[in-house]
Every structure is written in structure tokens, then in C-alpha cells.
Design a protein around this motif. Structure first.
Motif, mmCIF file in Angstrom:
data_model
loop_
_atom_site.group_PDB
_atom_site.id
_atom_site.type_symbol
_atom_site.label_atom_id
_atom_site.label_comp_id
_atom_site.label_asym_id
_atom_site.label_seq_id
_atom_site.Cartn_x
_atom_site.Cartn_y
_atom_site.Cartn_z
ATOM 1 N N UNK A 92 67.111 98.728 66.334
ATOM 2 C CA UNK A 92 66.835 97.866 67.475
ATOM 3 C C UNK A 92 66.742 96.408 67.050
ATOM 4 N N UNK A 93 66.056 96.146 65.955
ATOM 5 C CA UNK A 93 65.916 94.770 65.467
ATOM 6 C C UNK A 93 67.268 94.212 65.041
ATOM 7 N N UNK A 94 68.062 95.072 64.413
ATOM 8 C CA UNK A 94 69.381 94.624 63.968
ATOM 9 C C UNK A 94 70.275 94.315 65.157
ATOM 10 N N UNK A 95 70.256 95.167 66.170
ATOM 11 C CA UNK A 95 71.051 94.916 67.367
ATOM 12 C C UNK A 95 70.594 93.643 68.067
ATOM 13 N N UNK A 96 69.297 93.455 68.175
ATOM 14 C CA UNK A 96 68.771 92.259 68.826
ATOM 15 C C UNK A 96 69.214 91.001 68.091
ATOM 16 N N UNK A 97 69.138 91.025 66.770
ATOM 17 C CA UNK A 97 69.541 89.868 65.977
ATOM 18 C C UNK A 97 71.030 89.593 66.109
ATOM 19 N N UNK A 98 71.833 90.668 66.128
ATOM 20 C CA UNK A 98 73.282 90.520 66.236
ATOM 21 C C UNK A 98 73.673 89.952 67.597
ATOM 22 N N UNK A 99 73.096 90.500 68.655
ATOM 23 C CA UNK A 99 73.404 90.021 69.998
ATOM 24 C C UNK A 99 72.956 88.574 70.171
ATOM 25 N N UNK A 100 71.760 88.257 69.672
ATOM 26 C CA UNK A 100 71.269 86.891 69.766
ATOM 27 C C UNK A 100 72.228 85.927 69.078
ATOM 28 N N UNK A 101 72.664 86.281 67.880
ATOM 29 C CA UNK A 101 73.574 85.413 67.130
ATOM 30 C C UNK A 101 74.944 85.322 67.796
ATOM 31 N N UNK A 102 75.458 86.450 68.278
ATOM 32 C CA UNK A 102 76.796 86.496 68.867
ATOM 33 C C UNK A 102 76.837 85.741 70.198
ATOM 34 N N UNK A 103 75.838 85.950 71.040
ATOM 35 C CA UNK A 103 75.787 85.242 72.322
ATOM 36 C C UNK A 103 75.575 83.747 72.098
ATOM 37 N N UNK A 104 74.716 83.403 71.169
ATOM 38 C CA UNK A 104 74.473 81.987 70.849
ATOM 39 C C UNK A 104 75.744 81.322 70.349
ATOM 40 N N UNK A 105 76.499 82.043 69.516
ATOM 41 C CA UNK A 105 77.757 81.502 69.002
ATOM 42 C C UNK A 105 78.707 81.180 70.142
ATOM 43 N N UNK A 106 78.792 82.064 71.133
ATOM 44 C CA UNK A 106 79.709 81.839 72.249
ATOM 45 C C UNK A 106 79.253 80.705 73.160
ATOM 46 N N UNK A 107 77.973 80.357 73.104
ATOM 47 C CA UNK A 107 77.496 79.188 73.838
ATOM 48 C C UNK A 107 77.749 77.921 73.026
ATOM 49 N N UNK A 108 77.299 77.922 71.796
ATOM 50 C CA UNK A 108 77.434 76.729 70.957
ATOM 51 C C UNK A 108 78.890 76.375 70.711
ATOM 52 N N UNK A 109 79.737 77.394 70.578
ATOM 53 C CA UNK A 109 81.157 77.175 70.311
ATOM 54 C C UNK A 109 82.003 77.565 71.523
ATOM 55 N N UNK A 110 81.533 77.216 72.703
ATOM 56 C CA UNK A 110 82.187 77.688 73.925
ATOM 57 C C UNK A 110 83.613 77.174 74.081
ATOM 58 N N UNK A 189 69.724 81.473 75.321
ATOM 59 C CA UNK A 189 70.661 82.490 75.808
ATOM 60 C C UNK A 189 70.689 83.675 74.853
ATOM 61 N N UNK A 190 70.704 83.391 73.561
ATOM 62 C CA UNK A 190 70.693 84.471 72.577
ATOM 63 C C UNK A 190 69.476 85.350 72.713
ATOM 64 N N UNK A 191 68.304 84.762 72.900
ATOM 65 C CA UNK A 191 67.069 85.538 73.045
ATOM 66 C C UNK A 191 67.095 86.368 74.330
ATOM 67 N N UNK A 192 67.549 85.761 75.414
ATOM 68 C CA UNK A 192 67.619 86.472 76.689
ATOM 69 C C UNK A 192 68.563 87.664 76.595
ATOM 70 N N UNK A 193 69.737 87.449 76.021
ATOM 71 C CA UNK A 193 70.733 88.518 75.949
ATOM 72 C C UNK A 193 70.311 89.628 75.001
ATOM 73 N N UNK A 194 69.610 89.272 73.931
ATOM 74 C CA UNK A 194 69.109 90.302 73.017
ATOM 75 C C UNK A 194 68.160 91.234 73.762
ATOM 76 N N UNK A 195 67.286 90.676 74.571
ATOM 77 C CA UNK A 195 66.344 91.484 75.354
ATOM 78 C C UNK A 195 67.084 92.334 76.382
ATOM 79 N N UNK A 196 68.071 91.745 77.061
ATOM 80 C CA UNK A 196 68.831 92.477 78.074
ATOM 81 C C UNK A 196 69.585 93.654 77.462
ATOM 82 N N UNK A 197 70.187 93.433 76.294
ATOM 83 C CA UNK A 197 70.957 94.498 75.648
ATOM 84 C C UNK A 197 70.063 95.644 75.206
ATOM 85 N N UNK A 198 68.908 95.337 74.642
ATOM 86 C CA UNK A 198 68.001 96.413 74.229
ATOM 87 C C UNK A 198 67.551 97.231 75.430
#
Length: 203
Positions: A92-110, A189-198
Motif C-alpha cells: 500500500x505504501x509503495x503504491x501510494x508513493x508511486x501514484x503520488x510521484x507519477x501523478x505529480x510528474x504529469x502535473x509538473x511536466x504537463x 495532486x499527487x497526495x490526493x491521487x495516492x489516497x484515491x487510488x488506495x
């Protein structure tokens, strides 16, 4: 004309591209493709945005499509690196970290992400094949995390493949709507999406 700095810190995305003139071309092309679309952008547009002559494009790139391929290849490799850099034994922690990083990347590098995700159809078959392989590796990385969570009894997922596509789609879509200066930062956004995915995975 939309300039690269109005989108994102593109120089950081392409910091490993050399020489500097080739990097400037990629910066300009990414901004132009994201703002106008690949087919509506000419090499003259890209050169003007880069502050260079049209002939300078062909010193570093074979064609406009070659510019698109380099953007797509590097962009996919960068987002894959974000996913594979996440470690840990708790699913769960690994998925949350991955989603947070991946979603954040798509915002920062939109800017880059918009080109990477929505201009695939303009790639030549050989270039598309190479990019599709990177996309398969991205999907495999997320699917592996979902499978690990199911195996550990942490996630309740009846359809692993469907859940994987849902996670990827959620994160990737950030690039479509994100605008700098909004209420939420890429980290928010990364934090929000990590919570939503879990929650979606039944963690």
C-alpha cells in the motif's frame, strides 16, 4: 505565441540532451506541439520559438517527426523512471508513493506529458514500436504493484488488468487539465491521487 516557460521547466526535462542547440529545439518543439498540436506545427514555428533559423532544425534532427519521437521517447523514459524508483516492502505504501510521484510528474511536466500521451498517432511505425515498448513497461510496473498488493491481501481487486488501467488513466489525465497557478500544486495532486487510488483498490 506560447513560450516554453509558460508551461513548465522544460530545460530540466531535457538536461541530458546535448548540444545546447539540440536541447533548445526539443524545448521549443514540446511547447509548440502541446500548444498547437503536432500537425498544426511547422518546423519554421519550432525554429522561431527556439530563436533559431529553420535550417538549424535539420542540423540536429532528421524531421519534425524525429523531434516528436525524441520528446516521446525521453518523456516516457522519464515517467517510467519515476515509477521504478519507488521502493519498499509494504504494498500500500509503495503504491501510494508511486501514484503520488507519477501523478505529480504529469502535473509538473504537463507540457511534455500532453505531447507524449496525445500525439502518438503521428509517430512512424518503427518509432511507435519503441515508444509502445516503454508504455508496456510502465503498465507492467503498475500491474506488478497491484498484484503484490493482492497477493499480500492488502488490495481487493477482482480485475488486476482493469485496475491497472484505471490507475494509469487517472494519473495520465492530469496532463490534460492541469494548469500552473491553480489551487492545487503538483504535490497536492499527487497526495490526493495516492489516497484515491488506495481507496479504489480497497486498501
Amino acid at each position: 505565441m506560447t513560450t516554453a516557460h509558460e508551461f513548465e521547466p522544460l530545460d530540466r526535462t531535457w538536461r541530458d540532451v546535448s548540444p545546447p542547440a539540440a536541447r533548445r529545439m526539443l524545448v521549443a518543439a514540446a511547447a509548440a506541439f502541446a500548444g498547437r498540436g503536432y500537425h498544426a506545427t511547422t518546423t519554421r514555428d519550432i525554429a522561431a520559438q527556439a530563436g533559431m533559423s529553420p535550417a538549424a532544425v535539420y542540423i540536429h534532427y532528421r524531421s519534425k517527426e524525429d523531434l516528436l519521437f525524441q520528446i516521446s521517447r525521453i518523456g516516457h523514459a522519464s515517467s517510467l523512471a519515476v515509477l521504478t524508483s519507488v521502493t519498499g516492502t509494504d504494498p500500500a505504501a509503495r503504491m501510494a508513493a508511486a501514484v503520488s510521484a507519477f501523478a505529480s510528474w504529469h502535473a509538473e511536466h504537463h507540457t511534455t506529458a500532453r505531447v507524449v500521451q496525445y500525439e502518438l498517432g503521428a509517430l512512424t511505425p518503427p518509432h511507435l514500436t519503441e515508444v509502445v515498448e516503454l508504455r508496456r513497461r510502465i503498465e507492467a510496473a503498475v500491474r506488478g504493484m497491484v498484484e503484490d498488493g493482492v497477493a499480500a491481501g492488502v488490495f481487493e481487486v477482482p480485475d488486476v488488468r482493469g485496475a491497472t488501467l484505471a490507475v494509469l488513466s487517472l494519473c495520465i489525465d492530469v496532463a490534460r487539465w492541469y494548469q500552473p497557478g491553480g489551487r492545487r500544486t503538483p504535490a497536492d495532486i499527487g497526495s490526493l491521487y495516492a489516497d484515491l487510488v488506495l481507496r479504489m483498490l480497497g486498501a
